[in-house]
Design a protein around this motif. Sequence first.
Motif, PDB file in Angstrom:
ATOM      1  N   LYS A   1     -14.562 -26.890-113.615  1.00 52.23           N
ATOM      2  CA  LYS A   1     -15.081 -27.635-114.767  1.00 52.23           C
ATOM      3  C   LYS A   1     -16.134 -26.798-115.483  1.00 52.23           C
ATOM      4  O   LYS A   1     -17.034 -26.228-114.855  1.00 52.23           O
ATOM      5  CB  LYS A   1     -15.685 -28.971-114.343  1.00 52.23           C
ATOM      6  N   VAL A   2     -16.004 -26.752-116.806  1.00 52.05           N
ATOM      7  CA  VAL A   2     -16.868 -25.923-117.634  1.00 52.05           C
ATOM      8  C   VAL A   2     -17.957 -26.790-118.273  1.00 52.05           C
ATOM      9  O   VAL A   2     -17.690 -27.879-118.768  1.00 52.05           O
ATOM     10  CB  VAL A   2     -16.031 -25.224-118.730  1.00 52.05           C
TER      11      VAL A   2
ATOM     12  N   LYS B   1     -18.295 -25.193-123.544  1.00 48.08           N
ATOM     13  CA  LYS B   1     -17.037 -24.605-124.025  1.00 48.08           C
ATOM     14  C   LYS B   1     -17.293 -23.294-124.767  1.00 48.08           C
ATOM     15  O   LYS B   1     -16.620 -22.283-124.524  1.00 48.08           O
ATOM     16  CB  LYS B   1     -16.326 -25.597-124.937  1.00 48.08           C
ATOM     17  N   ASN B   2     -18.244 -23.289-125.689  1.00 47.68           N
ATOM     18  CA  ASN B   2     -18.498 -22.098-126.510  1.00 47.68           C
ATOM     19  C   ASN B   2     -18.978 -20.919-125.664  1.00 47.68           C
ATOM     20  O   ASN B   2     -18.584 -19.772-125.889  1.00 47.68           O
ATOM     21  CB  ASN B   2     -19.522 -22.425-127.600  1.00 47.68           C
ATOM     22  N   PHE B   3     -19.842 -21.196-124.693  1.00 52.35           N
ATOM     23  CA  PHE B   3     -20.323 -20.146-123.801  1.00 52.35           C
ATOM     24  C   PHE B   3     -19.160 -19.545-123.010  1.00 52.35           C
ATOM     25  O   PHE B   3     -19.082 -18.338-122.808  1.00 52.35           O
ATOM     26  CB  PHE B   3     -21.378 -20.722-122.847  1.00 52.35           C
ATOM     27  N   THR B   4     -18.235 -20.413-122.570  1.00 53.62           N
ATOM     28  CA  THR B   4     -17.077 -19.946-121.812  1.00 53.62           C
ATOM     29  C   THR B   4     -16.168 -19.076-122.666  1.00 53.62           C
ATOM     30  O   THR B   4     -15.645 -18.057-122.209  1.00 53.62           O
ATOM     31  CB  THR B   4     -16.283 -21.151-121.264  1.00 53.62           C
ATOM     32  N   LEU B   5     -15.962 -19.466-123.917  1.00 54.39           N
ATOM     33  CA  LEU B   5     -15.116 -18.677-124.818  1.00 54.39           C
ATOM     34  C   LEU B   5     -15.690 -17.274-125.029  1.00 54.39           C
ATOM     35  O   LEU B   5     -14.946 -16.308-125.192  1.00 54.39           O
ATOM     36  CB  LEU B   5     -14.970 -19.394-126.157  1.00 54.39           C
ATOM     37  N   ILE B   6     -17.022 -17.173-125.014  1.00 59.99           N
ATOM     38  CA  ILE B   6     -17.657 -15.863-125.158  1.00 59.99           C
ATOM     39  C   ILE B   6     -17.436 -15.014-123.902  1.00 59.99           C
ATOM     40  O   ILE B   6     -17.178 -13.814-123.970  1.00 59.99           O
ATOM     41  CB  ILE B   6     -19.174 -16.031-125.429  1.00 59.99           C
ATOM     42  N   LYS B   7     -17.516 -15.650-122.742  1.00 58.01           N
ATOM     43  CA  LYS B   7     -17.384 -14.940-121.468  1.00 58.01           C
ATOM     44  C   LYS B   7     -15.930 -14.640-121.098  1.00 58.01           C
ATOM     45  O   LYS B   7     -15.652 -13.736-120.303  1.00 58.01           O
ATOM     46  CB  LYS B   7     -18.019 -15.772-120.348  1.00 58.01           C
TER      47      LYS B   7
ATOM     48  N   ASN C   1      -7.390 -19.023-118.265  1.00 60.56           N
ATOM     49  CA  ASN C   1      -7.411 -19.678-119.568  1.00 60.56           C
ATOM     50  C   ASN C   1      -8.389 -20.838-119.585  1.00 60.56           C
ATOM     51  O   ASN C   1      -8.765 -21.381-118.537  1.00 60.56           O
ATOM     52  CB  ASN C   1      -6.001 -20.174-119.916  1.00 60.56           C
ATOM     53  N   LEU C   2      -8.789 -21.231-120.795  1.00 66.11           N
ATOM     54  CA  LEU C   2      -9.645 -22.396-120.975  1.00 66.11           C
ATOM     55  C   LEU C   2      -8.765 -23.569-121.392  1.00 66.11           C
ATOM     56  O   LEU C   2      -8.010 -23.485-122.352  1.00 66.11           O
ATOM     57  CB  LEU C   2     -10.706 -22.132-122.045  1.00 66.11           C
ATOM     58  N   MET C   3      -8.848 -24.663-120.665  1.00 65.20           N
ATOM     59  CA  MET C   3      -7.993 -25.816-120.889  1.00 65.20           C
ATOM     60  C   MET C   3      -8.841 -27.005-121.343  1.00 65.20           C
ATOM     61  O   MET C   3      -9.880 -27.301-120.752  1.00 65.20           O
ATOM     62  CB  MET C   3      -7.251 -26.159-119.600  1.00 65.20           C
ATOM     63  N   GLU C   4      -8.410 -27.658-122.403  1.00 69.66           N
ATOM     64  CA  GLU C   4      -9.101 -28.858-122.892  1.00 69.66           C
ATOM     65  C   GLU C   4      -8.312 -30.093-122.503  1.00 69.66           C
ATOM     66  O   GLU C   4      -7.107 -30.174-122.685  1.00 69.66           O
ATOM     67  CB  GLU C   4      -9.258 -28.816-124.419  1.00 69.66           C
TER      68      GLU C   4
ATOM     69  N   TYR D   1     -13.575 -29.750-120.403  1.00 70.04           N
ATOM     70  CA  TYR D   1     -13.054 -28.388-120.475  1.00 70.04           C
ATOM     71  C   TYR D   1     -13.009 -27.787-119.072  1.00 70.04           C
ATOM     72  O   TYR D   1     -13.939 -27.968-118.273  1.00 70.04           O
ATOM     73  CB  TYR D   1     -13.924 -27.533-121.397  1.00 70.04           C
ATOM     74  N   TYR D   2     -11.910 -27.077-118.806  1.00 71.55           N
ATOM     75  CA  TYR D   2     -11.706 -26.499-117.479  1.00 71.55           C
ATOM     76  C   TYR D   2     -11.213 -25.063-117.606  1.00 71.55           C
ATOM     77  O   TYR D   2     -10.377 -24.751-118.448  1.00 71.55           O
ATOM     78  CB  TYR D   2     -10.678 -27.309-116.678  1.00 71.55           C
ATOM     79  N   LEU D   3     -11.751 -24.216-116.749  1.00 71.71           N
ATOM     80  CA  LEU D   3     -11.259 -22.852-116.635  1.00 71.71           C
ATOM     81  C   LEU D   3     -10.182 -22.842-115.555  1.00 71.71           C
ATOM     82  O   LEU D   3     -10.410 -23.312-114.435  1.00 71.71           O
ATOM     83  CB  LEU D   3     -12.394 -21.901-116.255  1.00 71.71           C
TER      84      LEU D   3
END
Length: 271
Positions: free
Chosen positions: A166-167, A170-176, A196-199, A242-244
């Motif tokens: 669990k993220v 979201k925005n921080f994860t997209l950067i990383k 991948n990032l899953m919504e 949001y989940y990685l």
Amino acid sequence: HSFPTRRSSDLGTFDLNWLISCFTAVETNGSLRLGLTSQGLGSIEHFLIARRLMYQNIYCYPKIVAFEAMLIQFLKELSSLTVKYESLFLPLIGPSLNRFLKEISPRKDNTSIIDAAFSSYILLSDDDIWISLRNLSLNLPQEPLFEKLLHLSEKLNRHETPKIFKVQDKNFTLIKLPALRKKLGLINEENFWKCNLMEVSFSLYSTFEDPILVSDKEGNASLLNSCSKLIETLGDKIEPSYYLTVDPSLFHQYPKEINQIIAEITNNDQK
């Protein structure tokens, strides 16, 4: 002490018989449509809350959605290969799924699958998918061209979902995410599905899509959200999570790199 086990069926319970008994014809814009009497307010609130709990705990459960995401990747890959290698794939996936994949492969992006291949779609069953998964996982040639399809079919056939985290942001994860993919050797976009990032999102009730009407004793119709404080508060709100997702095979190759960034992304809130 022992505690009762919560069943999924308990989450979606509501008084269906009373709700049906409160259905009535409501006049709106010069025509009649189905609505509710004011006595049904409590029941429809109960129904919508039960619906929210089912989405939150069952339909949008992360592992279920991750499995569906893998299945989508599988069908996309299978569709692109079936057109080129029909003689190889036809005995493995059968005529029904083969016909459907051939019809959707040339569709435009703005054309839905249903519009492109409705007649083939309604002939499909779960068995067509599961039999195809099993046949492909056991009989597909071990060649680089089929590596992704073989990997997905084997995972799906064994019901092995990605590891899910669990993220918090979201925005921080997209950067990383690009840096994490690079460390995991996922350079080509074709392999991004492995990390991948899953919504996962849902909405309790929308006042814009076929809203529920409530009739008072004089027969005047009102929108449900104007009659219920509960629905007014919760309606028209998208509830996202949001989940990685990370393919388990990557953990064996890069355990240190994955754990380091995942701890930063999730604040150690592991699912």
